[in-house]
Scaffold this active site. Structure first.
Site, mmCIF file in Angstrom:
data_model
loop_
_atom_site.group_PDB
_atom_site.id
_atom_site.type_symbol
_atom_site.label_atom_id
_atom_site.label_comp_id
_atom_site.label_asym_id
_atom_site.label_seq_id
_atom_site.Cartn_x
_atom_site.Cartn_y
_atom_site.Cartn_z
ATOM 1 N N TYR A 100 0.844 -1.205 0.000
ATOM 2 C CA TYR A 100 0.000 0.000 0.000
ATOM 3 C C TYR A 100 0.873 1.247 0.000
ATOM 4 C CZ TYR A 100 -3.308 3.557 1.481
ATOM 5 O OH TYR A 100 -4.073 4.695 1.543
ATOM 6 N N GLU A 185 -3.622 7.387 -4.364
ATOM 7 C CA GLU A 185 -3.475 6.128 -3.633
ATOM 8 C C GLU A 185 -3.279 4.934 -4.557
ATOM 9 O OE1 GLU A 185 -7.043 4.135 -1.909
ATOM 10 O OE2 GLU A 185 -6.054 4.442 0.016
#
Ligand code: GDP
Ligand code: MN
Length: 374
Positions: A100, A185
């Site tokens: 992530y 993101e």
């Protein structure tokens, strides 16, 4: 403004971020042959919401026929209320590990915030804080090389992979700043079995207040309906819900309260808009015309004449709406200075005037019931 995945990936590519090879399709027949993409592909529903996997919005296919039939199944289906109108067909990655990485704003700290995690593919909110790598970046100082090194070292990766991750982080940060994003993101950032890092998903939110600097996003698909988009272009706040009662109110609070009142009496708000502080007859007319386009069965107007006089507003409404082609039963509750006179004007013009919000909501719900099945 939230960009849909394929659009966000186009921006990612522009900044040199590694994304999977892919093709956007709007019908199953758009898939000529998956061979040009990869022997095995992933079909990803383009809806502006996460958690698509569990909702059937992410599927795999190993042949063109399979890809076509799965695409046909997915197109038109609804994922968390969003209709699937297009699918991103991408090379399926051989996932070794899911990571992530994101950049966002920390308003409290008045800084940019980089968040990393060596566990990706899950909602970042579901990870405990100790699993998150958080580094603030001061806007005027920018991202320092030592910060990049600190961050990538926390991922259990080889030195080469850490270097590649550093490159991705720098590019992601540049993109975030240059595009005036509030969020950039990558979740998951996939480490393939053969050791490459690729952005399997992309999420990009652009600051609405900076859109004037980014005309390229003007025509971009969003989660707005065509009518919502049209209203937005006219500077009118309009939202479509799935009820049949249209709502016009002034002020966000009153608008929300009006929708709640409808629910209270067993009704359901449909298209609704907030007129804001306007009593400009032309604006009211435009707003009303837009509302009518959504074809509500009943309209409920809930107005509070704060500074303006109610009778002036009523005259405005009457004048503006008298030459509408289609008549839709309209309940009006209007309060403030000269409200009695306003109600008289509206009654004469064929509206159903009410004194209280409760009465108006109840009346609108009853009218809608009587018209039911329309
Ligand atoms: P979201 O759930 O809507 O955010 O959609 P994502 O694009 O993040 O995909 C959800 C999950 O599907 C990922 O976390 C992966 O586990 C899986 N996935 C997505 N793309 C691929 C791929 O190319 N290969 C494999 N093996 N899994 C994938
Ligand atoms: Mn994701």
């Amino acid at each position: 403004m939230d960009l849909i995945e394929y659009k966000a990936k186009e921006v990612f590519k522009k900044y040199g971020l590694p994304t999977p090879r892919g093709l956007l399709v709007r019908s199953a027949s758009d898939i000529n042959s998956i061979e040009k993409i990869a022997p095995r592909v992933v079909l990803k529903a383009q809806v502006p919401i996460g958690g698509r996997g569990k909702a059937g919005g992410i599927r795999f296919a190993s042949s063109t026929e399979e890809a076509r039939s799965k695409a046909a199944e997915m197109l038109g289906m609804s994922i968390k209320g969003f209709k699937v109108g297009s699918i991103l067909v991408e090379e399926a990655l051989d996932v070794g590990k899911e990571l992530y990485l994101s950049v966002t704003i920390d308003r409290g700290a008045r800084d940019h915030l980089i968040i990393g995690a060596s566990e990706g593919g899950v909602e970042i909110e579901s990870l405990p804080d100790e699993k998150l790598i958080k580094v603030h970046v001061r806007p005027l100082a920018g991202l320092h090389p030592y910060q990049v090194r600190d961050i990538v070292k926390k991922y259990p990766l080889s030195t080469d992979q850490q270097r590649a991750l550093g490159d991705i982080l720098r590019k992601l940060f540049t993109l975030y700043v240059k595009e005036d994003a509030t969020l950039a993101e990558i979740n998951p950032l996939v480490l393939t079995k053969d050791g490459r890092l690729i952005a399997a998903d992309a999420k990009l939110s652009i600051d609405d207040d900076a859109l004037f600097r980014h005309k390229e996003y003007e025509k971009v698909e969003t989660d707005l309906t065509p009518l919502e988009l049209k209203a937005k272009q006219k500077g009118i706040a309009l939202i479509q819900l799935d009820g049949r009662i249209g709502v016009i109110a002034n002020g966000a609070g009153l608008t929300m309260a009006t929708l709640d009142s409808l629910e209270l009496y067993g009704g359901k708000g449909g298209v609704f808009m907030d007129l804001g502080g306007t009593d400009d007859a032309e604006m009211v007319r435009e707003a009303f015309l837009l509302l009518v386009e959504a074809d509500p069965s009943v309209i409920l107007m809930n107005l509070f004449g704060g500074i303006t006089k109610c009778d002036t507003v009523a005259e405005g409404i009457k004048g503006a709406l008298s030459n509408l082609e289609k008549s839709i039963p309209t309940v009006v509750r209007i309060r403030g200075l000269n409200e009695e006179r306003a109600r008289e004007i509206l009654r004469d013009a064929g509206f159903v005037p009410c004194e209280t919000m409760a009465e108006a909501a109840k009346t609108a719900v009853e009218m809608e019931r009587k018209l039911g099945g329309r």
